[in-house]
Design a protein around this motif. Structure first.
Motif, mmCIF file in Angstrom:
data_model
loop_
_atom_site.group_PDB
_atom_site.id
_atom_site.type_symbol
_atom_site.label_atom_id
_atom_site.label_comp_id
_atom_site.label_asym_id
_atom_site.label_seq_id
_atom_site.Cartn_x
_atom_site.Cartn_y
_atom_site.Cartn_z
ATOM 1 N N GLU A 1 0.916 -1.180 -0.162
ATOM 2 C CA GLU A 1 -0.105 -0.362 -0.016
ATOM 3 C C GLU A 1 0.994 0.758 0.357
ATOM 4 N N LEU A 2 1.879 1.074 0.587
ATOM 5 C CA LEU A 2 3.267 2.162 0.943
ATOM 6 C C LEU A 2 3.556 2.599 -0.718
ATOM 7 N N ASN A 3 3.730 1.555 -1.417
ATOM 8 C CA ASN A 3 3.925 1.926 -2.833
ATOM 9 C C ASN A 3 3.202 2.084 -3.490
ATOM 10 N N GLN A 4 2.468 1.765 -3.552
ATOM 11 C CA GLN A 4 0.730 1.917 -3.980
ATOM 12 C C GLN A 4 0.574 3.923 -3.624
ATOM 13 N N ILE A 5 0.680 3.807 -2.725
ATOM 14 C CA ILE A 5 0.507 5.490 -1.987
ATOM 15 C C ILE A 5 1.673 7.107 -3.046
ATOM 16 N N SER A 6 3.065 5.958 -2.834
ATOM 17 C CA SER A 6 4.259 7.010 -3.485
ATOM 18 C C SER A 6 3.552 6.807 -4.796
ATOM 19 N N LYS A 7 2.454 6.470 -5.579
ATOM 20 C CA LYS A 7 2.684 6.284 -6.432
ATOM 21 C C LYS A 7 1.446 7.736 -7.421
ATOM 22 N N ALA A 8 1.046 8.104 -6.050
ATOM 23 C CA ALA A 8 0.043 9.167 -6.072
ATOM 24 C C ALA A 8 0.453 11.001 -5.525
ATOM 25 N N ILE A 9 2.279 10.384 -5.247
ATOM 26 C CA ILE A 9 3.007 11.725 -5.268
ATOM 27 C C ILE A 9 2.694 13.321 -6.144
ATOM 28 N N MET A 10 2.279 14.038 -6.572
ATOM 29 C CA MET A 10 2.484 14.423 -7.280
ATOM 30 C C MET A 10 3.236 16.231 -6.868
ATOM 31 N N ASN A 11 5.073 16.552 -7.340
ATOM 32 C CA ASN A 11 5.850 16.767 -6.797
ATOM 33 C C ASN A 11 6.606 17.032 -8.347
ATOM 34 N N ASN A 12 7.850 17.933 -8.398
ATOM 35 C CA ASN A 12 9.129 18.035 -9.568
ATOM 36 C C ASN A 12 9.827 17.552 -8.860
ATOM 37 N N ASP A 13 9.961 16.830 -8.001
ATOM 38 C CA ASP A 13 11.479 15.644 -7.054
ATOM 39 C C ASP A 13 10.424 14.297 -7.469
ATOM 40 N N ASN A 14 11.607 13.625 -6.937
ATOM 41 C CA ASN A 14 11.059 12.292 -6.723
ATOM 42 C C ASN A 14 10.847 12.205 -4.296
ATOM 43 N N SER A 15 11.774 13.764 -4.014
ATOM 44 C CA SER A 15 11.578 13.030 -2.992
ATOM 45 C C SER A 15 10.750 12.997 -1.621
ATOM 46 N N ALA A 16 9.107 12.986 -1.989
ATOM 47 C CA ALA A 16 8.057 13.372 -1.006
ATOM 48 C C ALA A 16 7.369 12.038 -1.523
ATOM 49 N N ALA A 17 7.816 11.227 -2.975
ATOM 50 C CA ALA A 17 7.165 9.504 -2.947
ATOM 51 C C ALA A 17 8.099 8.421 -1.944
ATOM 52 N N GLN A 18 9.672 9.112 -2.250
ATOM 53 C CA GLN A 18 10.095 7.729 -1.935
ATOM 54 C C GLN A 18 10.572 8.080 0.185
ATOM 55 N N SER A 19 9.224 9.189 0.231
ATOM 56 C CA SER A 19 10.174 9.603 2.165
ATOM 57 C C SER A 19 8.883 8.239 2.553
ATOM 58 N N ILE A 20 7.451 8.193 1.466
ATOM 59 C CA ILE A 20 7.130 7.456 1.871
ATOM 60 C C ILE A 20 6.782 5.595 1.667
#
Length: 183
Positions: free
Chosen positions: A55-74
């Protein structure tokens, strides 16, 4: 920690250790969120605590920002809190939808409590709501308001500079600068 120390120590953290969140500390964080006020005490929000990697991996795909840091934090954090709310379970006054306010207050109580417990968080609201709803089986009448990873901090980070009171606080009228007790 004293309250103002908590406020000063809260930072947007995006690098986490994999250590699970302590159950007793988590219970206090949840309780803090549940103590938050809401419009007419209607409590339109709910928290979903996610610690399963799929589920954490799925949620990370929902992050919309200019870099990957927020998605990676999830992905890296041991847990993510998802705050959802039913707009129909709250009120609206002059086009102000109070489910957003109520959810934000509850999330802030949660985030400050996490800081007090020694955990890092990062408030994330730039998300693709549909991805999160599908991943977590959230009913369609609920809106995803915000998410935050939670975990032991794995980075050293300075707090952003304090905002200049003279630019953001006024006394009695819009154009009257507030000058009392400013540090």
């Amino acid at each position: 920690m004293e309250f103002y120390d908590v406020v000063e120590n809260r930072k947007s953290i995006k690098k986490f250790k994999s250590t699970p969140v302590n159950a007793e500390k988590l219970a206090r964080m949840i309780n803090a969120a549940m103590m938050s006020p809401s419009w007419k005490n209607k409590t339109s929000y709910k928290f979903i605590l996610v610690d399963e990697k799929q589920e954490l991996n799925q949620i990370s795909k929902a992050i919309m920002n200019n870099d990957n840091s927020a998605a990676q934090s999830i992905i890296d954090a041991p847990m993510t809190a998802v705050v959802v709310a039913d707009p129909n379970a709250s009120g609206e006054v002059e086009n102000k939808e109070y489910y957003l306010v109520d959810s934000a207050i509850a999330m802030e109580h949660f985030v400050l409590s996490a800081t007090n417990e020694g955990y890092g968080t990062c408030w994330i609201a730039a998300i693709d709501e549909d991805i999160i709803k599908k991943a977590l089986s959230i009913p369609q009448n609920y809106k995803v308001v915000a998410i935050t990873p939670i975990g032991e901090i794995a980075e050293s980070k300075e707090h952003y500079d304090k905002k200049d009171v003279k630019e953001f606080v006024f006394s009695n009228t819009w154009d009257n600068e507030y000058t009392k007790n400013t540090k």
